[in-house]
Design an enzyme around this catalytic site. Sequence first.
Site, mmCIF file in Angstrom:
data_model
loop_
_atom_site.group_PDB
_atom_site.id
_atom_site.type_symbol
_atom_site.label_atom_id
_atom_site.label_comp_id
_atom_site.label_asym_id
_atom_site.label_seq_id
_atom_site.Cartn_x
_atom_site.Cartn_y
_atom_site.Cartn_z
ATOM 1 N N ALA A 119 22.223 15.331 -40.822
ATOM 2 C CA ALA A 119 23.581 15.550 -40.338
ATOM 3 C C ALA A 119 24.647 15.175 -41.360
ATOM 4 C CB ALA A 119 23.799 14.759 -39.050
ATOM 5 N N ASP B 156 21.127 3.803 -34.788
ATOM 6 C CA ASP B 156 21.661 5.008 -35.431
ATOM 7 C C ASP B 156 22.567 5.763 -34.466
ATOM 8 O OD1 ASP B 156 22.032 6.666 -37.628
ATOM 9 O OD2 ASP B 156 20.374 7.995 -37.104
ATOM 10 N N LEU C 222 18.493 16.833 -35.672
ATOM 11 C CA LEU C 222 18.894 15.609 -34.997
ATOM 12 C C LEU C 222 20.090 14.987 -35.716
ATOM 13 C CD1 LEU C 222 15.509 13.855 -34.109
ATOM 14 C CD2 LEU C 222 17.177 14.821 -32.520
ATOM 15 N N ALA C 223 21.040 14.509 -34.949
ATOM 16 C CA ALA C 223 22.286 13.972 -35.514
ATOM 17 C C ALA C 223 22.515 12.566 -34.991
ATOM 18 C CB ALA C 223 23.462 14.875 -35.157
#
Length: 387
Positions: free
Chosen positions: A142, A275, A309-310
């Site tokens: 990302a 995260d 995925l971010a």
Amino acid sequence: MHIRNVRVYREDKSFAEGDIYIKDGLFAEPQAVCGDQEESVDGEGGYAIPGLIDIHFHGCMGYDFCDGTQEAIKGIAEYEASVGVTGINPATMTLPVEELEAILATGAAYGKTQEEHPDPERADFLGVNMEGPFISEAKKGAQDARNILLCDVDIFHRFQRAAEGTVKYIGVAPEREGALDFVEAVKDEVHVSLAHTNADYDSAKAAYDRGACHAVHLYNAMPAFTHRAPGVVGAVADSPHVMAELICDGVHIHPAVVRATFKMLGEDRIIFISDSMRATGMPDGRYTLGGLDVDVKGNHATLVSDGALAGSVTNLMDCVRTAVKKMDIPLGTAVACATMNPAKSLGVYESRGSITVGKKADLVLLDQDLNLKAVIKDGKMLTGKGR
């Protein structure tokens, strides 16, 4: 304060029934408190664990550290404290150098203000984890590829000056030009981590042999670990001085891989991180991360552009619960990975990270099902204004 009828977490990662005493914001001996008109708290047979420390996350409650405002950091710190995370080391994204300098300067100013005017309702600002810009476009995830740079010692020093020395981790992709020389040049000033890298085993191992000591969200944004190409994961396993981050949100890593990683690295080398991005604690919808659009549905956050995925939308306390309840990690081990291990990595274990006389009285009370009952920060019960 006197906390009674509780199972107290100990430095050997076990729990023992006992009492906790707090005086002047620190854990204290019983004789220092008894006789005072102290506040008494009934733990009701639940668990008492140290306040958690998240060394890698981006935001929550609609805020991102890279917003670069005091308001954003304050909002982040209030939410984190409310869920039991009493120490924070937020992460930057891959942004233009001047923008990163401004963000780091804002973080340093916030940290100084917090030291001068402590607020127990907010998590302590412990530094910054720079996830970029010295990463690989091949594994950017990302991160915005337009701002990726080759490793540059002078630029790193610009970052550290702006941050007034608060950059604790700097991520690099060791396969890129100049990266190994960069590692050797800055290894005594900062923890060098391998992050968003397409490195093979040899390149990663060379970086660790030259002084890198950390791995950003192991397994994610790096080559897969296979029997003929062990990659970064294999290099971490073969480098005993390296600590590795794991995202145990139930999305980023399969439970079997989490269990296997503990067998491979041992419980003292693993640090749980969240995260988390700005959508954490917020409803489903569209948000941004590092200037890129992200769709959030349930506990999944994915880039609109390519579905990558971010980050996560799970706070660190929920990651600990997931590790215990869905991944079969023992509670004592999971707590260590979110308290003692990050404190040791940051170099602050002398003052926080365990329930030890003389340390900061940051404490989380959980019931027997690991539900949050109370957060005590600097020896004071939070009122919950960040919730």
